[in-house]
Design an enzyme around this catalytic site. Structure first.
Site, mmCIF file in Angstrom:
data_model
loop_
_atom_site.group_PDB
_atom_site.id
_atom_site.type_symbol
_atom_site.label_atom_id
_atom_site.label_comp_id
_atom_site.label_asym_id
_atom_site.label_seq_id
_atom_site.Cartn_x
_atom_site.Cartn_y
_atom_site.Cartn_z
ATOM 1 N N CYS A 126 -5.637 -2.264 2.779
ATOM 2 C CA CYS A 126 -5.433 -2.129 4.225
ATOM 3 C C CYS A 126 -6.564 -2.806 4.998
ATOM 4 O O CYS A 126 -6.859 -3.970 4.784
ATOM 5 C CB CYS A 126 -5.261 -0.664 4.597
ATOM 6 S SG CYS A 126 -4.676 -0.403 6.299
ATOM 7 N N GLU A 162 0.832 -1.212 0.000
ATOM 8 C CA GLU A 162 0.000 0.000 0.000
ATOM 9 C C GLU A 162 0.866 1.262 0.000
ATOM 10 O O GLU A 162 1.871 1.342 0.695
ATOM 11 C CB GLU A 162 -0.898 -0.020 1.240
ATOM 12 C CG GLU A 162 -1.790 1.191 1.396
ATOM 13 C CD GLU A 162 -2.468 1.254 2.747
ATOM 14 O OE1 GLU A 162 -3.445 2.013 2.873
ATOM 15 O OE2 GLU A 162 -2.026 0.545 3.684
ATOM 16 N N LYS A 220 -9.710 2.758 -2.973
ATOM 17 C CA LYS A 220 -10.217 2.263 -1.692
ATOM 18 C C LYS A 220 -11.623 2.794 -1.451
ATOM 19 O O LYS A 220 -11.900 3.979 -1.633
ATOM 20 C CB LYS A 220 -9.274 2.693 -0.560
ATOM 21 C CG LYS A 220 -9.581 2.046 0.785
ATOM 22 C CD LYS A 220 -8.511 2.381 1.806
ATOM 23 C CE LYS A 220 -8.758 1.660 3.127
ATOM 24 N NZ LYS A 220 -7.717 1.975 4.139
#
Length: 531
Positions: free
Chosen positions: A405, A287, A351
């Site tokens: 994440c 990430e 995301k």
């Protein structure tokens, strides 16, 4: 045991609150990195006995009569979440000059808030309380209900759901493929709390028999599923390289270190395979591994094309900028890029589920005026969230289901559309939390998504834990925390699911209905006996 149960029931005042708090702390030992499966078998009987003694003044109203149980549940939850989440404060110390003031809010405030879910669970269970097995069923139902609510209220934070304590290893993870995390949460509480019946004797034979049957089914199904032959990798086989660069978080936020960080990733990408075999088909970076806006740095894309061999693909976490026009500032997204051997961005996914206070500020106008900023936001104003999740289709036709994440801790983030993918992809940067229980807990929860979907998991983390996990939650290969390097392996094939994720959720709800009905029946029987 009867003597111990009686002593705990009769505790009062500060000693009563302290015992509940310590019981919650003990339950944390079942979670990574400890994995002591026996710990909740001590914690939950204590909680049951404390609720047994939490009878309010009968002259008070319904809500006031339940406050003693509510308070005991809160003390238990505070111990559990404080012991399991204290490491959140480590993220604030990365930029201590700016965020150290918020340390008490992260270390104490977050556990205190999350403990409210367990407080309400104890209070609801007390309403259904009886003198036998029914109270165990009531506690299991209530905990399952409020763990489910915790997964989406205020954007949700189902970290360390109690069911994970019952699934420390793959043998004990397979039940999630049938009843999902929601179902495991409820049955785990029932089993963990069942020894409380030894201390009060009522309902002992039926309760312990059912608990033993559930444990046998849990282990038996796990053994059965692990004994099934694994599917062969897709043809042609795809080799994946995980790059774990071990970049300290203080360097990642230092502008002067950007090029060095970028070159570090490139060096690990172009390194020859350790076994002397062919280069990997897919290289994966963690990430936000690209330390600048790629679309504004054509030289960086050129460097990537120089490093990649013909046919190789790079999958990298990066910040994506989107021009909003009309003189407005751009929007920034925490994204995943797919880059081919010519340095072209051929795929991207943003995301969807952002971290409150980490990647964006809730009530931004108010909190910005108070001088607050998001902790992990790389750009002014923080990140924007994507409206929908975009699957990543790679050159050659393989499809990956991206989870950035902590999106990997939400079973509900993964719909049935994931079944069309070849693998789950989880990029993360756990360097924020140092070598604490956080990265180990995060990894365990990500593994469960493989079990629930039957999909292999490609997980790449900056400092660890990076791994390739098969569709049964078993680690094929990877790195421990705090190791720099790369590893190449063939991507496993998909494992056939006994239930779709949607069916798992429905099965969990059926279990909730069963436990609720059992608790109601026991409560009604208890009232009739009393009268």
């Amino acid at each position: 045991m009867e003597w111990l149960a009686g002593r705990i029931m009769l505790l009062s005042g500060a000693r009563r609150a302290l015992v509940a708090f310590v019981a919650g702390l003990i339950a944390v030992l079942a979670l990574p990195p400890f994995g002591i499966f026996a710990a909740p078998f001590l914690s939950f009987p204590i909680l049951v006995w404390l609720i047994d003694g939490a009878s309010g003044n009968p002259d008070h109203g319904l809500l006031r009569r339940r406050f003693p149980a509510f308070f005991i549940g809160w003390c238990f939850g505070f111990g559990y979440f404080l012991g399991g989440l204290w490491w959140l404060g480590n993220a604030l110390l990365v930029e201590a000059d700016e965020f150290a003031w918020a340390l008490p809010l992260a270390v104490i405030g977050v556990p205190a808030f999350l403990a409210l879910f367990y407080a309400f669970a104890a209070a609801v269970a007390r309403i259904l309380w009886s003198d036998g097995m029914g109270r165990i069923a009531a506690l299991a139902f209530a905990f399952g209900l409020f763990e489910w609510l915790r997964s989406f209220i205020l954007t949700g934070f189902p970290w360390n759901a109690i069911g994970y304590a019952a699934m420390p290893v793959p043998l004990m993870m397979q039940s999630a493929a049938v009843i999902g995390l929601a179902g495991v949460n409820m049955l785990a509480v029932f089993v963990f709390a069942a020894p409380a019946l030894i201390g009060t004797r009522k309902g002992l034979r039926a309760g312990l028999s059912l608990a033993v049957l559930l444990v046998a089914a849990h282990f038996g199904y796990g053994f059965y599923r692990l004994e099934q032959p694994l599917p062969q990798p897709a043809d042609p086989a795809v080799t994946v390289r995980l790059v774990q660069p071990l970049i300290d978080q203080s360097k990642k936020i230092d502008d002067s270190e950007r090029m060095a960080i970028f070159e570090e990733h490139l060096q690990l990408t172009q390194a020859l395979p350790a076994d002397g075999g062919k280069r990997p088909d897919i290289v994966v970076w963690p990430e936000t591994s690209v330390p600048f806006i790629l679309t504004e740095n054509p030289d960086a894309l050129l460097r990537i094309s120089d490093v990649l061999q013909d046919g190789q693909i790079l999958i990298a976490g990066a910040v994506r900028a989107e021009d909003t026009g009309a003189g407005q500032p751009p929007r920034y997204y925490n994204s995943i890029y797919v880059i081919d051997d010519r340095g072209q961005i051929v795929g991207a996914s943003d995301k969807v589920h952002l971290v409150p206070f980490g990647e964006y500020l809730p009530l931004e106008g108010l909190l910005k005026a108070a001088g607050l900023n998001a902790i992990a936001a790389a750009m002014p104003g923080g990140f924007s969230s994507a409206v929908t999740r975009s699957l990543l289709t790679l050159p050659g036709g393989k499809t990956l289901y991206p989870l950035i994440c902590y999106e990997a801790i939400f079973p509900g983030e993964i719909g049935n559309d994931a079944l069309a993918a070849n693998a789950l992809l989880n990029l993360t940067n756990d360097a924020w939390f140092g070598n604490t229980p956080g990265p180990y807990q995060h990894f365990q929860q990500a593994r469960l998504r493989s079990v629930e979907t039957g999909l292999p998991l490609i997980r790449d983390a900056n400092t660890g834990i990076s791994a390739i996990v098969n569709g049964r939650g078993e680690v094929v290969t990877g790195f421990p925390f705090g190791t720099r390097g790369f590893v190449d392996t063939i991507l496993p094939g998909k494992v056939a699911l006994p239930m779709s994720p949607g069916e798992q959720e429905r099965n969990g709800m059926l279990l909730a209905c069963f436990l609720f009905s059992l608790a109601l029946f026991s409560r009604a029987s208890f009232i009739l006996r009393e009268n």
